[in-house]
Write a protein that holds these residues in place. Structure first.
Motif, PDB file in Angstrom:
ATOM      1  N   ILE A  89     -15.027  17.266  15.540  1.00 12.80           N
ATOM      2  CA  ILE A  89     -14.770  15.974  14.901  1.00 12.80           C
ATOM      3  C   ILE A  89     -14.959  14.836  15.895  1.00 12.80           C
ATOM      4  CG2 ILE A  89     -12.992  14.526  13.847  1.00 12.80           C
ATOM      5  CD1 ILE A  89     -11.870  17.022  12.518  1.00 12.80           C
ATOM      6  N   THR A  92     -18.645  14.321  16.612  1.00 15.54           N
ATOM      7  CA  THR A  92     -19.312  13.737  15.448  1.00 15.54           C
ATOM      8  C   THR A  92     -18.984  12.262  15.299  1.00 15.54           C
ATOM      9  OG1 THR A  92     -19.234  15.881  14.326  1.00 15.54           O
ATOM     10  CG2 THR A  92     -19.663  13.945  12.963  1.00 15.54           C
ATOM     11  N   LEU A  93     -17.721  11.891  15.511  1.00 12.88           N
ATOM     12  CA  LEU A  93     -17.331  10.491  15.388  1.00 12.88           C
ATOM     13  C   LEU A  93     -17.968   9.633  16.480  1.00 12.88           C
ATOM     14  CD1 LEU A  93     -13.538  10.776  14.436  1.00 12.88           C
ATOM     15  CD2 LEU A  93     -15.489  10.299  12.945  1.00 12.88           C
ATOM     16  N   THR A  96     -21.607   9.284  15.543  1.00 15.94           N
ATOM     17  CA  THR A  96     -21.764   8.366  14.413  1.00 15.94           C
ATOM     18  C   THR A  96     -21.539   6.919  14.834  1.00 15.94           C
ATOM     19  OG1 THR A  96     -21.009  10.104  12.898  1.00 15.94           O
ATOM     20  CG2 THR A  96     -20.977   7.851  12.075  1.00 15.94           C
ATOM     21  N   VAL A 243     -23.881   6.027   8.749  1.00 19.40           N
ATOM     22  CA  VAL A 243     -22.679   6.862   8.792  1.00 19.40           C
ATOM     23  C   VAL A 243     -22.963   8.229   8.183  1.00 19.40           C
ATOM     24  CG1 VAL A 243     -20.366   7.145   7.822  1.00 19.40           C
ATOM     25  CG2 VAL A 243     -21.010   4.979   8.871  1.00 19.40           C
ATOM     26  N   LEU A 247     -22.647  11.701  10.254  1.00 13.31           N
ATOM     27  CA  LEU A 247     -21.683  12.739   9.875  1.00 13.31           C
ATOM     28  C   LEU A 247     -22.359  14.073   9.567  1.00 13.31           C
ATOM     29  CD1 LEU A 247     -19.222  10.693   7.612  1.00 13.31           C
ATOM     30  CD2 LEU A 247     -18.869  11.444   9.968  1.00 13.31           C
ATOM     31  N   LYS A 248     -23.604  14.040   9.136  1.00 11.98           N
ATOM     32  CA  LYS A 248     -24.312  15.292   8.834  1.00 11.98           C
ATOM     33  C   LYS A 248     -25.278  15.700   9.943  1.00 11.98           C
ATOM     34  CE  LYS A 248     -28.112  13.262   6.137  1.00 11.98           C
ATOM     35  NZ  LYS A 248     -29.197  13.769   6.992  1.00 11.98           N
ATOM     36  N   THR A 267     -21.458  19.294  16.916  1.00 13.88           N
ATOM     37  CA  THR A 267     -21.044  18.418  15.811  1.00 13.88           C
ATOM     38  C   THR A 267     -20.466  19.270  14.687  1.00 13.88           C
ATOM     39  OG1 THR A 267     -23.262  18.512  14.855  1.00 13.88           O
ATOM     40  CG2 THR A 267     -22.802  16.706  16.388  1.00 13.88           C
ATOM     41  N   SER A 292     -14.127  19.691   6.868  1.00 18.01           N
ATOM     42  CA  SER A 292     -15.163  18.682   7.106  1.00 18.01           C
ATOM     43  C   SER A 292     -15.393  17.835   5.863  1.00 18.01           C
ATOM     44  CB  SER A 292     -16.478  19.366   7.516  1.00 18.01           C
ATOM     45  OG  SER A 292     -16.304  20.117   8.695  1.00 18.01           O
ATOM     46  N   ILE A 296     -14.941  13.825   5.783  1.00 16.04           N
ATOM     47  CA  ILE A 296     -16.053  12.947   5.406  1.00 16.04           C
ATOM     48  C   ILE A 296     -15.682  12.086   4.205  1.00 16.04           C
ATOM     49  CG2 ILE A 296     -18.399  12.943   4.470  1.00 16.04           C
ATOM     50  CD1 ILE A 296     -18.939  15.423   6.212  1.00 16.04           C
ATOM     51  N   ILE A 299     -13.362   9.308   5.503  1.00 13.58           N
ATOM     52  CA  ILE A 299     -14.104   8.302   6.270  1.00 13.58           C
ATOM     53  C   ILE A 299     -14.951   7.440   5.341  1.00 13.58           C
ATOM     54  CG2 ILE A 299     -15.947   7.992   7.974  1.00 13.58           C
ATOM     55  CD1 ILE A 299     -14.886  10.472   9.401  1.00 13.58           C
ATOM     56  N   THR A 300     -15.609   8.073   4.383  1.00 12.35           N
ATOM     57  CA  THR A 300     -16.468   7.336   3.451  1.00 12.35           C
ATOM     58  C   THR A 300     -15.653   6.363   2.595  1.00 12.35           C
ATOM     59  OG1 THR A 300     -17.960   9.246   3.339  1.00 12.35           O
ATOM     60  CG2 THR A 300     -18.194   7.572   1.642  1.00 12.35           C
TER      61      THR A 300
END
Length: 315
Positions: A89, A92-93, A96, A243, A247-248, A267, A292, A296, A299-300
């Motif tokens: 995480i 990934t953050l 991003t 974003v 994230l992906k 990631t 995950s 996500i 966050i979205t």
């Protein structure tokens, strides 16, 4: 004449009105049959796997043997205790955040520079967009050569100017590898982001810019107080797209570093892939996917609320 949904008719024998369906609209409703194949495909390849994901997340399924056991929430507990989840995480953050901030700033600068009428502007715009046309695999292999220690492009340039090119090994540095692959992602997608900003700039009415100049605004003030606020919808779109892309993220960690060195470029998506198909711990990978998914979604949702509020403030 436009067809109405219902027809009101008079029954002379019973002396009252009754509602009669329009035959043409009844026939048109049958057109929904043509949507069924798409709905079936969507259900089979998205809804059903999504449901099975939650099912496998509480099992010890290894991806092959169907004689698996239900283990409850032990997979989730293992992920939280091992530190793999929080490391993925975090990576990934960071990935991003750099992608969103760096990619959008660079794209806005390019869009502002390429939104002028000079000779050869079409060529410059095309050149800026070219990296977006290549696949991530091609871009990953090209930049692996660029980053190659001792004999890569950057190392060779360092040797040419008297620096030690053999000391350059960004993909082999635990603290720098993540930033190295993020730069590659920015370079590939900056053209696509720039096009959206360029389209937004070209919708700005010239009378607004002329009014700002008449009021004595400098070029920087026009950019800051006129162009940027009017680009609010484009900023929202690009931030959301970046974003999602961050994230992906999977391609570049897989192609360029294979998650290394150590776990520095693991990631979320790469960790799920590695756990499922390399370590054959499909049950834990399913639990990882569920977590995950929730991360996500959170966050979205926060991003959409913030960006919509920010867009209204900038208008």
């Amino acid at each position: 004449m436009e067809a109405k949904e219902t027809i009101y008719s008079l029954d002379k024998k019973k002396k009252k009105f009754f509602i009669q369906k329009n035959p043409s609209l009844v026939m048109n409703n049958r057109l929904y049959i043509f949507v069924l194949p798409a709905l079936i495909i969507f259900g089979v390849f998205w809804i059903w796997p999504f449901i099975k994901l939650f099912t496998y997340s509480v099992t010890d399924f290894n991806g092959f043997n169907l004689n698996y056991n239900h283990v409850g929430f032990s997979n989730f507990k293992t992920l939280f205790d091992s530190g793999i989840l929080f490391n993925s995480i975090s990576n990934t953050l960071i990935y991003t955040a750099i992608l969103v901030i760096g990619g959008n700033l660079l794209a806005i600068v390019l869009a502002l520079a390429l939104n002028s009428k000079i000779k050869g502007m079409a060529f410059y715009r095309s050149a800026a967009y070219i990296p977006a046309l290549f696949s991530a695999i091609v871009i990953g292999f090209i930049w692996s050569y660029v980053y190659m220690p001792s004999s890569g492009l950057i190392a060779s340039l360092m040797n040419m100017i008297g620096l030690d090119g053999s000391s350059f090994n960004i993909l082999g540095d635990y603290g720098k590898a993540l930033y190295g692959i993020t730069i590659v992602d920015i370079w590939k997608n900056v053209g696509q982001t720039m096009i959206i900003y360029l389209a937004g700039l070209q919708t700005i009415d010239n009378s607004v810019l002329e009014s700002a100049k008449i009021d004595g605004c400098s070029e920087w003030q026009i950019i800051r107080f006129v162009k940027i606020p009017l680009l609010a919808p484009s900023i929202t779109i690009n931030v959301i797209l970046n974003v999602i892309n961050g994230l992906k993220s999977f391609d570049y960690p897989f192609i360029m570093t294979n998650g290394g060195p150590g776990d520095s470029t693991n990631t979320l998506m790469f960790s799920i892939y590695k756990m499922a198909f390399t370590e054959q711990q499909f049950g834990k990978a399913a639990a990882f996917s569920v977590i995950s998914f929730l991360v996500i979604i959170a966050i979205t949702a926060v991003l959409l609320i913030f960006m919509n509020k920010r867009e209204r403030e900038m208008e």
